[in-house]
Design a protein around this motif. Structure first.
Motif, short mmCIF file in Angstrom:
data_model
loop_
_atom_site.label_atom_id
_atom_site.label_comp_id
_atom_site.label_asym_id
_atom_site.label_seq_id
_atom_site.Cartn_x
_atom_site.Cartn_y
_atom_site.Cartn_z
N SER A 273 24.32 119.42 -20.85
CA SER A 273 23.47 119.31 -19.56
C SER A 273 23.66 120.49 -18.34
O SER A 273 24.33 121.26 -18.89
N SER B 225 22.39 106.84 -13.50
CA SER B 225 22.68 107.74 -12.26
C SER B 225 22.02 108.98 -12.38
O SER B 225 21.21 109.48 -12.80
N ASP C 84 25.88 111.96 -7.03
CA ASP C 84 26.80 111.72 -8.27
C ASP C 84 27.94 112.14 -6.87
O ASP C 84 28.98 111.09 -7.21
N PHE D 63 17.73 104.78 -15.06
CA PHE D 63 18.71 105.56 -15.25
C PHE D 63 20.70 105.50 -14.49
O PHE D 63 20.04 104.85 -13.24
N SER E 208 22.03 112.14 -12.34
CA SER E 208 22.37 113.18 -13.27
C SER E 208 21.71 112.96 -14.70
O SER E 208 21.21 113.22 -14.98
N ALA E 209 22.10 111.79 -14.98
CA ALA E 209 21.53 111.44 -16.10
C ALA E 209 19.85 110.93 -16.63
O ALA E 209 18.97 111.42 -16.95
#
Length: 501
Positions: free
Chosen positions: A465, A291, A139, A289, A293-294
């Motif tokens: 998260s 990103s 990220d 997705f 992180s997503a």
């Protein structure tokens, strides 16, 4: 003998005890590869152990772009700051040999490729931890305009902090692409990457290379870590060539991940992982997705469906006097961030400060800037100070610019000043906190430092998260906050904050 590189010494001749660049004493060879070699070396100026990476002299002669790629890696690593990206200490070109070199922190441990080769499939909890840290690094990399393009277990190095906790480091930016951020770009048409983990656009070169290729590779990396081997291993065993991979990538997946892991490796994976993997490796980059992180948050949900709790209901603002500052994502032409004013000298208990709201946004420089800004996630923060309970409430979504982050830091320091020297607490809602660039994260850490030095005894973070929790836990520990914890329910967090302090 004449020509470029004629006087260069091949890397494999560097031997133990040899002095390189009049500073680095070779200790041992760590590894060799297509571009060069990595050595453990002693820095004779500081007596520190370092990792020394050098390009093969023959490659400089045969491929004119290799030196540029090496310089690119130095710039990328020098600019990015993260616990999860290997740190560059020195870089340059050695005059006697003409060899470009990088000097990096020396990591103790092994890469995940070696670990899987030794242990086979890793427990899902380990995989989630490792890939969450890799997602932090990606990220930040993507936020800086960099695409790694070679994510795989061999480039994820597992080391450990002093307290024994795992710390994953992202390695090898040698083929990374800088999209305008560093002013350098990839001129070669060569297909670069590792076949098992390469996205279709890397093979076919039919679409721009963007962060989606790293998300794609993260999907295949997750499968290898969870199952114990690459997804495409069976196809390559039959016909090991790039043509085989091209045919595979241009067709639907031949088998669900759970079925393939069970059949080839005897590993049971949850059925929910099938849909997750399909989204990671979608043929169209826009369908993946958004990103790293997503992707990892969704991976956590697939592996551990019982971990997530219901969405938190936002409680109404308190009635106590407070000061607030907020940012909104909608761009306003010609608007600029204003610095917070100096707090009044009067006693705040006798003269409560009224609610103040300031709106800030980054002015667009072009119509394209407007379009991209509108599509970004919400940014900014809100600060509320409840003086009677000595409680500071924060809502933090993140920041696009250093100016916004600086304003957050300065505002926090200003409005908490009446509490300094007393015992006070922070309740921070960071459930929507997005990954930040290193120069922006520095102001978040400085805000924590203000709290630590001026009487904050407890800090509770509301998170949604694992990624956010891990990042904030690291920052909190480094700043030495007396007591901090993480919750998904605001009422529970408040009870913990106010109990016994």
């Amino acid at each position: 003998m004449s020509g470029p590189g004629a006087n260069a010494v091949p890397i494999f001749l560097l031997a133990p005890a040899q002095l390189f660049h009049e500073r680095y004493r070779i200790v041992r060879t760590i590894r060799t590869g297509g571009m060069g070699a990595v050595y453990e070396a002693m820095d004779e100026r500081t007596a520190g152990r370092r990792a020394l990476k050098i390009i093969h002299a023959t490659l400089l002669d045969e491929h004119t772009d290799f030196k540029a790629r090496f310089e690119r890696e130095a710039r990328i690593l020098g600019e990015l700051e993260s616990d999860h990206i290997v740190r560059v200490i020195d870089a340059g070109v050695d005059t006697p040999t003409g060899l470009p070199f990088l000097v990096m922190e020396l990591l103790r441990g092994r890469d995940l490729g070696m670990i899987v080769a030794e242990r086979g499939a890793l427990p899902p909890g380990e995989v989630r931890t490792y890939l969450a840290q890799a997602a932090f690094a990606l990220d930040k990399t993507h936020a800086a305009g960099i695409v790694h393009r070679d994510i795989k277990p061999d480039n994820l190095f597992l080391t450990h902090r002093d307290d024994g906790s795992p710390c994953l480091k992202l390695l090898d930016f040698g083929i990374a692409k800088a999209d305008g951020h560093l002013g350098i770009g990839m001129q070669t048409k060569t297909i670069l990457g590792s076949p098992y983990f390469m996205a279709p656009e890397q093979i076919f070169m039919d679409q721009p290379i963007g962060p989606a290729v790293d998300v794609y590779a993260l999907g295949h990396t997750a499968f290898m870590l969870l199952a114990g081997g690459p997804y495409w291993a069976e196809e390559f065993e039959k016909a090991p060539s790039i043509i085989t991979l091209a045919r595979c990538l241009d067709s639907p997946l031949p088998e669900a991940t759970s079925a393939r892991a069970r059949r080839r490796h005897g590993v049971e994976l949850p059925a929910a992982l099938d849909a997750w993997f399909l989204q990671c490796v979608a043929r169209n980059p826009d369908d993946r997705f958004p990103s790293a992180s997503a992707a990892i948050v969704a991976l956590s949900d697939a592996l551990f469906p019982g971990d997530a709790t219901a969405a938190r209901q936002t409680t109404p603002p308190p009635r106590e006097p407070y000061i607030s500052v907020s940012y909104e994502s909608t761009p306003i032409p010609a608007a600029r961030s204003s610095r917070p004013s100096t707090p009044p000298a009067s006693d705040p208990a006798k003269h409560p400060t009224p609610s103040r709201t300031g709106r800030h946004s980054t002015p667009p420089s072009s119509p394209d800037r407007v379009k991209s800004s509108i599509s970004r996630p919400r940014s900014g923060h809100v600060v509320r100070v409840e003086r009677e309970r000595r409680l500071v409430r924060l809502e933090v979504w993140g920041f696009w610019t250093v100016d916004q982050a600086r304003a957050y830091y300065e505002e926090f320091a200003r409005v908490t000043q009446p509490l300094w020297g007393k015992r006070w607490r922070v309740l921070a809602n960071t459930a929507e906190f997005a990954a930040q660039k290193p120069d922006v994260s520095a102001y978040v850490e400085r805000t924590m430092e203000v709290a630590q030095k001026n009487g904050c005894v407890r800090a509770a973070n509301i998170v949604s998260s694992t990624l956010t929790k891990m990042q904030l836990a690291r920052m909190s520990a480094e700043q030495g906050l007396a007591s901090f914890a993480f919750f998904q329910d605001e009422a529970e967090a408040l009870r913990w904050l106010l109990d016994g302090t």
